[in-house]
Enzyme design. Structure first.
Site, PDB file in Angstrom:
ATOM      1  N   GLU A 163      56.298  65.623  45.706  1.00 38.81           N
ATOM      2  CA  GLU A 163      56.024  64.782  46.739  1.00 38.81           C
ATOM      3  C   GLU A 163      55.702  65.103  48.063  1.00 38.81           C
ATOM      4  O   GLU A 163      55.646  64.430  49.012  1.00 38.81           O
ATOM      5  CB  GLU A 163      57.319  63.767  46.725  1.00 38.81           C
ATOM      6  CG  GLU A 163      57.788  63.246  45.298  1.00 38.81           C
ATOM      7  CD  GLU A 163      57.260  61.925  45.225  1.00 38.81           C
ATOM      8  OE1 GLU A 163      56.929  61.171  46.478  1.00 38.81           O
ATOM      9  OE2 GLU A 163      56.820  61.407  44.292  1.00 38.81           O
ATOM     10  N   HIS A 231      63.406  61.041  49.505  1.00 39.64           N
ATOM     11  CA  HIS A 231      62.670  62.225  50.102  1.00 39.64           C
ATOM     12  C   HIS A 231      63.787  62.900  50.774  1.00 39.64           C
ATOM     13  O   HIS A 231      64.461  62.187  51.566  1.00 39.64           O
ATOM     14  CB  HIS A 231      61.595  61.958  50.839  1.00 39.64           C
ATOM     15  CG  HIS A 231      60.297  61.269  49.906  1.00 39.64           C
ATOM     16  ND1 HIS A 231      59.604  60.492  50.400  1.00 39.64           N
ATOM     17  CD2 HIS A 231      59.830  62.025  48.602  1.00 39.64           C
ATOM     18  CE1 HIS A 231      58.518  60.175  49.226  1.00 39.64           C
ATOM     19  NE2 HIS A 231      58.897  61.035  48.510  1.00 39.64           N
ATOM     20  N   CYS A 348      57.450  59.815  58.192  1.00 39.86           N
ATOM     21  CA  CYS A 348      56.573  59.424  56.757  1.00 39.86           C
ATOM     22  C   CYS A 348      55.101  59.527  57.199  1.00 39.86           C
ATOM     23  O   CYS A 348      54.213  59.840  56.373  1.00 39.86           O
ATOM     24  CB  CYS A 348      56.923  58.112  56.326  1.00 39.86           C
ATOM     25  SG  CYS A 348      58.224  58.396  55.363  1.00 39.86           S
TER      26      CYS A 348
END
Length: 417
Positions: A163, A231, A348
């Site tokens: 990721e 995350h 993000c």
């Protein structure tokens, strides 16, 4: 002589930005499923955040929206009018706006060949994200095409989920100094998937030619994943010598601190205790999904979502932190509400790349004049609102394609069309 600085590459929010609730484990995304979205406002909020960092004297870049709707995804999944709506929505997703998931980046001081290495994330856990990496790599190949200074790899094979930078931290005395890179992974358990696989992290470290003595692999707290920290950057963020983290971020919290300090003795930990800010409140406000930045003055600033200021517990803790005269000297709220509603805060929206700006394709670097031109294109061509029923309609598809085409034309990046 090359001058290495940290450049934040933010994702421009794409014209198909919508709330389809595709991200299992992302509480904000699921809770806003079916709401109307506002792509124009979302993209302008993102440009505003970039402008703010430029105004603080920081280098700023950007990455572009990917082609949507993704005709290749629709074709390969044989999506038609009878298909599951989630599959249709996946091909329309604007999730590439969250460039923290675009790639993992190891700066030149850390790598065996002295180049900056970038590996796009395979994002295989979620259908709407697994389609991204090849188009992302096409941008990285152009932006970082100077092979004297950069190496851009293919994604890790999909046997292991990766990721990107959202599960990666780097500690150093300065961005241009040799660093210690920390990869945070999850173990499959609980009701939500652990998206970052340990073997994917180890593969990236090998691809980048990192010194094994200066690499750490640390397990994320499974209870944090269960609570919605899909995350690591939802519960921790690092910058230079500072780790800003929640008390419940890692499976073995003290063991994580000890391991990092053994490799990087200058570590300063700023830990937010659960008694002050619960894990649930940290995830709701995205206190840790913040940009921890070193300003030209040498002081550190934490760029947080406006939602942090609206939480009594979070803002009280931030004020107390500033009063304590610790390493973080400024807390700066920004409005990224459209992104937050889909589960992405300031961190993000950016990919950190330590490089000499002169070695980067200038079309991907932002200045005030270019920001103004971007805002003009967005204001004229991005849809003002998208309702769930609009997804799949041909008029909206034409509008979205046209908007992206106008952006590529303005930036002279038609080769990405």
């Amino acid at each position: 002589m090359s001058k290495l600085v940290e450049i934040n590459f933010d994702g421009i929010v794409g014209p198909s930005h919508n709330y389809a609730g595709l991200s299992l484990g992302n509480i904000a995304s699921v809770s806003h499923k079916g709401d109307p979205s506002y792509p124009r406002a979302a993209a302008l909020q993102g440009i505003g955040k970039m402008r703010g960092n430029m105004g603080r004297g920081l280098a700023q870049g950007f990455l572009l929206p990917l082609p949507r709707p993704n005709e290749e995804t629709l074709r390969r999944l044989a999506v038609d009018a009878t298909a599951n709506r989630a599959l249709l929505a996946a091909a329309w997703s604007a999730s590439s706006m969250w460039t923290a998931n675009a790639a993992t980046v190891s700066p030149a001081p850390d790598t065996a060949d002295g180049r900056c290495h970038l590996t796009p994330a395979n994002l295989v856990t979620m259908v709407h994200r697994a389609q991204e990496w090849r188009d992302t790599k096409a941008q990285l190949d152009i932006a970082f095409g100077d092979s004297k200074h950069f190496a851009v790899h293919d994604a890790v094979p999909p046997s292991f989920g990766d990721e990107g930078a959202a599960n990666h931290m780097r500690f150093c005395e300065g961005h241009d100094a040799k660093g210690v890179e920390v990869f945070v992974y999850g173990r499959p358990s609980g009701k939500f998937p652990a998206r970052q696989h340990e073997q994917a992290s180890r593969a990236v470290a090998r691809l980048h030619g990192l010194d094994p003595e200066r690499c750490l692999f640390i397990e994320q707290n499974p209870l944090a994943i269960e609570a919605g920290a899909f995350h690591n950057d939802v519960v921790s963020v690092a910058n230079e010598r500072v780790l800003f983290t929640h008390e419940e971020a890692f499976a073995d919290q003290q063991g994580a601190y000890d391991a990092i300090r053994d490799a990087f003795p200058a570590l300063e930990v700023v830990e937010v205790p659960s008694s002050a800010v619960s894990l649930a409140e940290a995830i709701k406000t995205y206190l840790f999904n913040a940009q921890l930045l070193t300003l030209p003055s040498g002081e550190m600033a934490l760029v947080v979502p406006e939602e942090c200021r609206e939480s009594a517990a979070v803002w009280s803790w931030c004020e107390g932190m500033l009063a304590s005269n610790g390493p973080i000297r400024h807390v700066i709220p920004v409005d990224v509400r459209q992104s937050m509603a889909n589960g992405g805060g300031p961190a993000c929206l950016r990919l950190r790349v330590v490089a000499d700006p002169a070695t980067v394709d200038p079309r991907f670097l932002l200045d005030d004049a270019k920001a103004e031109r971007l805002e003009d294109v967005i204001a004229e061509h991005w849809p003002e609102q998208i309702d769930p029923s609009d997804i799949g309609s041909e008029p909206l598809a034409r509008s979205v394609r046209n908007a992206r085409s106008k952006l590529l034309e303005m930036l002279d990046l038609r080769e990405l069309g």
